[in-house]
Design an enzyme around this catalytic site. Structure first.
Site, PDB file in Angstrom:
ATOM      1  N   GLU A 193       0.813  -1.210   0.000  1.00  0.00           N
ATOM      2  CA  GLU A 193       0.000   0.000   0.000  1.00  0.00           C
ATOM      3  C   GLU A 193       0.853   1.271   0.000  1.00  0.00           C
ATOM      4  O   GLU A 193       0.392   2.332  -0.416  1.00  0.00           O
ATOM      5  CB  GLU A 193      -0.949  -0.001   1.208  1.00  0.00           C
ATOM      6  CG  GLU A 193      -2.197   0.841   0.956  1.00  0.00           C
ATOM      7  CD  GLU A 193      -2.563   1.743   2.105  1.00  0.00           C
ATOM      8  OE1 GLU A 193      -1.948   1.630   3.180  1.00  0.00           O
ATOM      9  OE2 GLU A 193      -3.472   2.560   1.926  1.00  0.00           O
ATOM     10  N   THR A 231      -4.249  10.932  -2.511  1.00  0.00           N
ATOM     11  CA  THR A 231      -4.001  10.680  -1.098  1.00  0.00           C
ATOM     12  C   THR A 231      -2.732  11.366  -0.609  1.00  0.00           C
ATOM     13  O   THR A 231      -2.733  12.059   0.408  1.00  0.00           O
ATOM     14  CB  THR A 231      -3.863   9.158  -0.842  1.00  0.00           C
ATOM     15  OG1 THR A 231      -4.978   8.504  -1.442  1.00  0.00           O
ATOM     16  CG2 THR A 231      -3.822   8.851   0.632  1.00  0.00           C
TER      17      THR A 231
END
Lengths: 311, 311
Positions: A133, A186
């Site tokens: 991730e 993000t």
């Protein structure tokens, strides 16, 4: 791709008002799918990516969270002569604030583990998924990975020591998700945050996280509602979503227990305890977005308690 | 003073590593006493102060937490022709970090309320005690007042809305208190704190507060131990106590679950789950202080669950 294995990995909300980088919850019935099989060459090959925002995700395994997670898995087990080929189906596009990258990473490691005969426990897959991730978020944090892999509402006490704790799910909890057609990166949303927090804000925020945990453990919706406040992150990110405070107001008018930005947005979530409130709130939030010329999608989910599942 | 009423008000630890301004716990068998009676003139008269550090506490009711708390009580009830006279016995001197001021304030309002026939509920006395304690700390916070008045381990979610929550007390929990002969002024110790906290520190600190609550609710000593960390306040105050980190090390060697500064110090506390560890840790901590030329007193208590009590 014939005779592959398939996993589903749930999407998840994170932050949940008072738990920046510390809280996440996985969503039932909203999940990514990955299909894969072993191949006779080393590394990872991503054959196709389908679904929402497929063009936003790289098929280069070194730039893809699923790819990196499996590369780490193969390295960890010293598997050098074989690899994995994949087909990824995205339920929502990355950058939605719903842990899409974490879902790819978790799905990938669970799939790879199954393909190679389950050499690792899920607990051991957890750090590999976090490494995967990292490609998307540029940060090592487990607030989406933990609920996605294990299911439930998770408190991440400490990522480095993998200290994560499953919290009690209050009876009848429903989560409304409103996904506006806006793009937020993000890592950019993270960079925009001030590096410091006032001590008083820290006290309020952490006390709310404490009482959030207490509210869940005791099934106390009144305390849950009082605890679902964000004094630190939300004020810094609210402007990313047109009409944000109006949207929240509409949700509370519909009777929700709490409402906020999921992850770094643009997704919004609301907690409620019955279906009619959950649905009504979703439509009310959507109406406000539409007034601000933003289209959106509404979903209503429960907390998923299974995590990433092999089929 | 004849025919008066008597209250005991427990001393308390606060902050408890991860809960600056948010956590407090009252101590059994360690309490202040206040004796008082109604008088036929308005206001408050403090006849005597006995016990530790009696010279440090003013008998001017406007400068004394017990005095101010009762003055607020009388104002609140519009009592103008009568007043209260007091005799205060301090168990530890103010500025010990054990909520001595809060004990005076809580004892005072419970006493006054009894003297005037219980016109108020304890819940209503709570803000009056907070106003009293303000004199000592120059801040409105309830982390000592809440456990002192109501007993137990308290999470203060929000002082302004009086949102306080009693946490589960883990089985067999013992608290070792080491009170060094050092003077720290609460308001000074507060001023020395940096006004800001790094976002990452906030995340760690608040996650620990969340898991602290979870650990208590679930009686999980391992998680309790992991959660009892202070990344924000302790590093800024450790230098106030000679040999602080060595003291902590000695406590952990003796087997404690956690150890830290109570309030703004100089008192130190340690949690443990059996008497021999609690006592051994106290002596070990005391030995280190002595090595650094600081005398100290050791006490071992349990969590008091009664709060301020009228006799």
């Amino acid at each position: 791709m014939a005779s592959g294995l398939k996993v589903t990995a749930p999407l998840s909300i994170s932050n949940i008002n008072c738990g920046f980088d510390a809280l996440g919850a996985s969503l039932s019935l909203i999940s990514d799918q990955i299909i894969g099989r072993r191949m006779n060459s080393p590394g990872v090959k991503i054959n196709t990516i389908t679904g929402e925002g497929k063009h936003l995700v790289s098929t280069d395994p070194y730039q893809n969270t699923a790819g990196v997670a499996i590369l780490r898995f193969l390295e960890f087990l010293n598997i050098r002569t074989e690899g994995v080929e994949l087909e990824i189906h995205k339920k929502v596009k990355c950058g939605s604030g719903l842990g899409s990258s974490a879902a790819s990473a978790c799905g990938a490691v669970v799939l790879a583990n199954a393909l190679f005969g389950h050499p690792l426990q899920n607990r051991e897959l957890f750090p590999l998924a976090i490494l995967g991730e990292y490609v998307a978020s540029q940060a090592f944090h487990a607030d989406n990975v933990a609920p996605c892999l294990f299911g439930g509402i998770m408190l991440v006490r400490d990522t480095r020591s993998l200290s994560i704790h499953r919290l009690h799910i209050p009876d009848n909890l429903l989560i409304t998700i409103v996904l506006p057609e806006l793009q937020i990166i993000t890592s950019e949303a993270r960079k925009m945050l001030k590096p410091d927090v006032h001590l008083k804000q820290m006290v309020r925020q952490s006390a709310n996280l404490g009482s959030f945990v207490l509210a869940l453990e005791r099934n106390d919706y009144e305390l849950l509602s009082a605890s679902l406040q964000d004094h630190v992150i939300e004020p810094q990110r609210a402007h990313l979503i047109p009409g944000f405070y109006e949207i929240k107001e509409a949700a509370f008018k519909a009777g929700v227990t709490g409402c906020g930005i999921s992850g770094s947005g643009p997704s919004l979530f609301a907690f409620s305890r019955n279906t009619s409130i959950a649905e009504e709130a979703g439509l009310a939030m959507q109406r406000v977005l539409k007034k601000h010329k933003v289209e959106s999608r509404v979903m209503v989910a429960r907390i998923d308690s299974e995590g990433t599942v092999l089929h």
